[in-house]
Design a protein around this motif. Structure first.
Motif, PDB file in Angstrom:
ATOM      1  N   ASP A  99      -1.663   5.512  -7.439  1.00  0.00           N
ATOM      2  CA  ASP A  99      -2.891   6.248  -7.739  1.00  0.00           C
ATOM      3  C   ASP A  99      -3.318   7.120  -6.585  1.00  0.00           C
ATOM      4  OD1 ASP A  99      -4.149   3.217  -9.251  1.00  0.00           O
ATOM      5  OD2 ASP A  99      -2.995   4.863 -10.162  1.00  0.00           O
ATOM      6  N   ARG A 100      -2.608   6.957  -5.514  1.00  0.00           N
ATOM      7  CA  ARG A 100      -2.936   7.793  -4.343  1.00  0.00           C
ATOM      8  C   ARG A 100      -4.368   7.570  -3.899  1.00  0.00           C
ATOM      9  NH1 ARG A 100      -0.135  12.565  -6.541  1.00  0.00           N
ATOM     10  NH2 ARG A 100       2.037  11.861  -6.652  1.00  0.00           N
ATOM     11  N   LYS A 101      -4.713   6.256  -3.772  1.00  0.00           N
ATOM     12  CA  LYS A 101      -6.070   5.963  -3.321  1.00  0.00           C
ATOM     13  C   LYS A 101      -6.161   6.038  -1.807  1.00  0.00           C
ATOM     14  CE  LYS A 101      -6.423   2.019  -5.176  1.00  0.00           C
ATOM     15  NZ  LYS A 101      -6.845   0.696  -5.614  1.00  0.00           N
ATOM     16  N   PHE A 102      -5.048   5.651  -1.183  1.00  0.00           N
ATOM     17  CA  PHE A 102      -5.153   5.466   0.267  1.00  0.00           C
ATOM     18  C   PHE A 102      -4.807   6.771   0.979  1.00  0.00           C
ATOM     19  CE2 PHE A 102      -5.990   1.150  -0.117  1.00  0.00           C
ATOM     20  CZ  PHE A 102      -5.232   0.668  -1.170  1.00  0.00           C
ATOM     21  N   THR A 103      -5.808   7.568   1.016  1.00  0.00           N
ATOM     22  CA  THR A 103      -5.637   8.868   1.684  1.00  0.00           C
ATOM     23  C   THR A 103      -6.398   8.890   2.979  1.00  0.00           C
ATOM     24  OG1 THR A 103      -7.552   9.706   0.552  1.00  0.00           O
ATOM     25  CG2 THR A 103      -5.431  10.056  -0.530  1.00  0.00           C
TER      26      THR A 103
ATOM     27  N   ARG B  36     -10.102   9.384   2.531  1.00  0.00           N
ATOM     28  CA  ARG B  36     -10.826   8.144   2.232  1.00  0.00           C
ATOM     29  C   ARG B  36     -11.077   7.384   3.502  1.00  0.00           C
ATOM     30  NH1 ARG B  36      -8.815   3.128  -0.194  1.00  0.00           N
ATOM     31  NH2 ARG B  36     -10.578   2.099  -1.163  1.00  0.00           N
TER      32      ARG B  36
ATOM     33  N   ARG C 215       0.806  -1.224   0.000  1.00  0.00           N
ATOM     34  CA  ARG C 215       0.000   0.000   0.000  1.00  0.00           C
ATOM     35  C   ARG C 215       0.837   1.271   0.000  1.00  0.00           C
ATOM     36  NH1 ARG C 215      -5.208   0.801   3.770  1.00  0.00           N
ATOM     37  NH2 ARG C 215      -5.801  -1.089   2.686  1.00  0.00           N
TER      38      ARG C 215
ATOM     39  N   ASP D 190       1.482   3.194  -3.311  1.00  0.00           N
ATOM     40  CA  ASP D 190       0.379   3.241  -4.277  1.00  0.00           C
ATOM     41  C   ASP D 190       0.506   4.483  -5.144  1.00  0.00           C
ATOM     42  OD1 ASP D 190      -0.913   5.139  -2.347  1.00  0.00           O
ATOM     43  OD2 ASP D 190      -2.656   4.764  -3.600  1.00  0.00           O
TER      44      ASP D 190
END
Lengths: 672, 169
Positions: free
Chosen positions: A532-536, A539, A527, A530
């Motif tokens: 795509d920088r999804k795990f913000t 979020r 993670r 990542d």
């Protein structure tokens, strides 16, 4: 009296033929070789044998012929007369006589020459004697040639004569030409005589056989007779006359009432009267034929008178010699061969008359009393005066009366014929059904209803049982509705929750499946890397709040623990961090900050894709992009082949079955 | 004419349909269509073939014991025709048919009933077990703060720092 069999007469050879036969026999069946050196006795013997042999043969053959032919003195006068009529008795006798003479002559020749041969002194002499003997015998035979031919002719004709048994009971049919004698014969016997409209269709006698009261009767059909004096009659007529005169038979004189034979009644009557002498003591019946054209009643007065005259003449011709008519009726009969009306009656009457005559004659014979004495009919004497009449039960009498009354009832067959015959009308079997109510006879019976056989349900008390059933049903209904709800339904909220849960689960499963399917081709990136920088933290915050938890503390913590917070050097390249710059100084020492900031692994800073980095060797952004695209395409191909990288040359299955086995449905499997 | 039943699938054979097979022991097998006939020739046991009535009855899927079946019996003795009896019979057939149909439907409905209850139980269990996917446990929910301490006014010493108070939250 014997039955003559003219068919058994041996064939009479002609003169030359006879000579050939005998001589060839002699040659074959006697020794043929003799030499003049042989003893003279032997020579004589040799030739004598030949002469004797020849004579024997001739004699045998001639004798056989003479004996086979019937002697006119010995045979029944009927045949005698018949032979005379057909072949001329004198001629016949002469021929036979000539044969006899020839035979004697041949005998004489043989005696003479054998005597001479006894004293023959040389072979030559003997040979010539033998030659002379044989020659003379042959000459004699040649001379009787015509007689032999005549006799052969006679023999052939005789063989074709009908075999009439002179002793059997006979019925003789006579009358004018074309009255219907042959048709009558065809009707009562199995004879198939030619019947034609012209006169003299029948040219000779024909015999048929018929049965009556267990006796066999001969029926003789004669050619038609014309009213002529005896001397003028031709051979054909003479045949019938012969039969009439000589045979003992019941005579049926046929009369044609309509005159369609070509002779009217007076002519026929005249014929009758002229030949009635010949009837002698034979029973006579006058048969009126062709009643379909003209009945006896319809005759004119004159004709009727003539017929009656004939009848009385017929009655008279039996002067107590037996065979008297039982009643008047039997003498004159009517019939029609076309409609078959009265044919059997005529035959029965004729046969009966004959029978009666026979039995009467038997009764009158000398032997009768001796036979009569042998049996005795016992009549029981009545022991008292009591009347013992016939006893018939009443029921039987009634039944008989009913039968009689019903005799002209309409039968089913009549109805059938009325309504179109066998193929058209089919009898109604329902008419005679025995039912409680006659209206029901024509009911159409249903067999199926709603897919059930009606006959399976028939029951007199079916209604009652159905009622019971219905009662049961209603009882159950009232009873029922035992839908016990053990648990209550869910509340609306609970329902919603449940749905949410299910949706969430589905999503999880989906994600897992995607991960699984792409696991080979996509590297599992932890993670923290990542792209795509999804795990913000945002979020995270959203997710936590959807669960119902206040996220603020968690966000705080996360942010406080992030590396950028812990004093990372600001000198790093500008493309590096996108992290939050918010500082939360929670009172941590510098050492802690440093430790927090240090990383176990170095991470390259991110750059935009097309940016040309000086050391890489691209001239401009476009070239770099091209290179990137090429690299991407290559990777795609490798990913498709499930290869981990350029160097991966693993073949998972060296010999996959689907490529190395199997038959083709069409075609050859030469190469794979 | 008689409606027979197919030996394999027990469906009705109308006149003009199907095939009859007579075996050497004189037993007659009637088939409604070639499907059943072919299955028979393959020596399949209808009690094991799912779509046949024999299977369904054996495994309790369809109603077997009922008084309506006794009313329909093959009678071998012919009865004398009586129009009234025939009339009654025809009416009765319809009623019996309806009753039998209803009862069969009931039977099947009965079979399905436990499923609803079971489903509900499972749903409840699922709800219980998987509630954590959508809702946080009660302890840490924001609606109800974890440590719900009623506000008791305590006379506290004034030495407590502001930081400590903050730390407690």
């Amino acid at each position: 009296m014997a039955q003559y069999d003219f068919k058994k007469i041996t064939v009479v050879p002609s003169g030359n033929h006879l000579i050939d036969i005998v001589l060839s026999r002699t040659q074959r069946q006697t020794p043929t070789v003799i030499h003049k050196g042989n003893a003279i006795s032997r020579v004589r013997q040799f030739y004598m044998r030949k002469v004797k042999f020849t004579e024997t043969n001739f004699t045998d053959k001639l004798s056989k012929t003479i004996e086979d032919f019937p002697r006119v003195e010995d045979i029944h006068p009927f045949y005698d007369d018949l032979l005379h009529v057909l072949y001329n008795k004198d001629h016949y006798k002469l021929a036979l006589g000539q044969l006899n003479t020839a035979r004697n002559l041949i005998k004489r020749i043989r005696e003479d020459y054998v005597k001479l041969l006894k004293y023959g002194d040389s072979l030559y002499r003997c040979k010539s004697l033998k030659l002379a003997a044989l020659g003379r015998m042959c000459t004699v035979t040649k001379r009787i040639g015509p007689s032999l031919a005549y006799l052969e002719h006679v023999r052939q004709h005789m063989a074709r004569l009908p075999s009439i048994n002179t002793g059997a009971p006979t019925i003789l049919i006579c009358g004018c030409p074309n009255v219907g004698k042959s048709s009558f014969l065809n009707k009562i016997t199995r004879a198939d005589v030619e019947v034609q409209p012209y006169a003299f269709t029948t040219k000779s006698l024909f015999v048929g056989h018929t049965d009556y009261k267990y006796l066999r009767y001969q029926v003789i059909d004669t050619p038609g007779l014309l009213d002529r004096p005896l001397e003028d009659r031709n051979i054909i007529e003479m045949c019938s006359v012969t039969a009439l005169v000589n045979l003992h038979a019941a005579i049926l004189f046929f009369l044609d009432l309509s005159g369609s034979c070509g002779y009217n009644i007076s002519q026929q009557a005249a014929l009758f009267h002229s030949i009635k002498m010949m009837f002698r003591n034979n029973p006579v019946l006058i048969v009126c034929n062709k009643t379909d054209l003209q009945t006896l009643e319809g005759l004119s007065g004159e004709d009727l008178k003539l017929v009656m005259e004939m009848k009385s003449a017929a009655l008279k011709t039996i002067p107590g010699q037996g065979g008297e008519a039982a009643n008047d009726k039997d003498v004159l009969l009517t019939m029609s061969t076309i409609t078959d009306e009265g044919v059997m009656a005529v035959k029965n009457a004729a046969c009966q008359r004959l029978l009666d005559q026979r039995s009467e004659r038997k009764m009158k014979s000398k032997k009768m009393p001796t036979v009569l004495n042998r049996f005795h009919v016992a009549m029981p004497k009545p022991r008292d005066q009591k009347e013992r009449p016939v006893c018939i039960p009443q029921a039987v009498l009634e039944a008989r009366a009913e039968e009689a009354a019903h005799e002209d009832r309409k039968t089913e067959k009549d109805i059938e014929n009325e309504n179109g015959g066998a193929g058209v009308y089919s009898a109604s079997l329902r008419k005679h059904y025995i039912l409680a109510d006659d209206d029901w006879k024509l009911d159409i019976l249903p067999e199926f209803l709603d897919g059930h056989n009606v006959y399976d349900f028939i029951d007199p008390d079916i209604l009652q049982r159905v009622e019971e059933l219905e009662r049961e049903e209603t009882a159950v209904e009232e009873d029922g509705g035992d839908f016990e709800m053990e648990d209550e339904d869910f509340t609306a909220e609970a329902e919603k929750d449940l749905q949410e849960i299910r949706k969430r689960k589905k999503l999880l499963i989906q994600k897992h499946r995607i991960k699984k399917s792409t696991a080979e081709s996509r590297p599992t990136v932890p993670r923290k890397f990542d792209k795509d920088r999804k795990f913000t933290t945002e979020r995270m915050g959203r997710q936590l709040s959807s669960l119902g938890i206040d996220p603020s503390r968690a966000i705080e913590r996360a942010r406080s623990r992030s590396v950028s917070r812990k004093g990372r050097k600001r000198e790093r390249s500008d493309g590096g961090d996108g992290e939050d710059e918010m500082e939360i100084d929670g009172g941590l020492d510098n050492k802690k900050k440093l430790r927090l900031r240090s990383r176990s692994r170095s991470v390259l800073p991110q750059r935009p894709l097309g940016e040309v980095v000086p050391g890489e060797g691209f001239k401009d952004s476009a070239q770099k992009m091209k290179a990137v695209t090429m690299a991407r395409n290559a990777t795609k191909k490798r990913n498709k082949d499930a290869r981990r990288g350029e160097a991966d040359r693993v073949i998972p299955t060296l010999r996959p079955k689907h490529l190395f086995s199997g038959k083709r449905s069409i075609g050859k499997t030469d190469r794979r | 004419m008689r409606l027979e039943f197919c030996w394999f699938c027990s469906s009705k054979i109308y006149p003009g349909h199907g095939i009859q097979f007579v075996r050497n022991d004189a037993k007659i097998f009637r088939f409604c269509r070639s499907k059943c006939h072919k299955n028979f020739k393959m020596k399949r046991n209808p009690r094991k073939v799912k779509w046949t009535k024999a299977y369904r009855r054996l495994h309790g899927k369809d109603m077997t014991k009922d008084s309506t079946f006794e009313l329909e019996r093959k009678r071998n003795r012919p009865e004398r025709y009586d129009r009234n009896v025939m009339e009654n019979t025809l009416k009765a057939i319809k009623k019996i048919d309806k009753i039998r149909h209803d009862r069969a439907a009931d039977h099947i409905a009965q079979r399905w009933k436990p499923k609803a209850a079971k489903e509900r139980r499972e749903a409840r269990k699922e709800l219980e077990q998987s509630i954590s996917l959508i809702k946080a446990p009660l302890a840490i929910q924001s609606q109800e703060p974890a440590i719900t301490v009623p506000k008791i006014k305590v006379k506290a010493p004034k030495q407590q720092t502001v930081e400590d108070q903050l730390m407690e939250e």
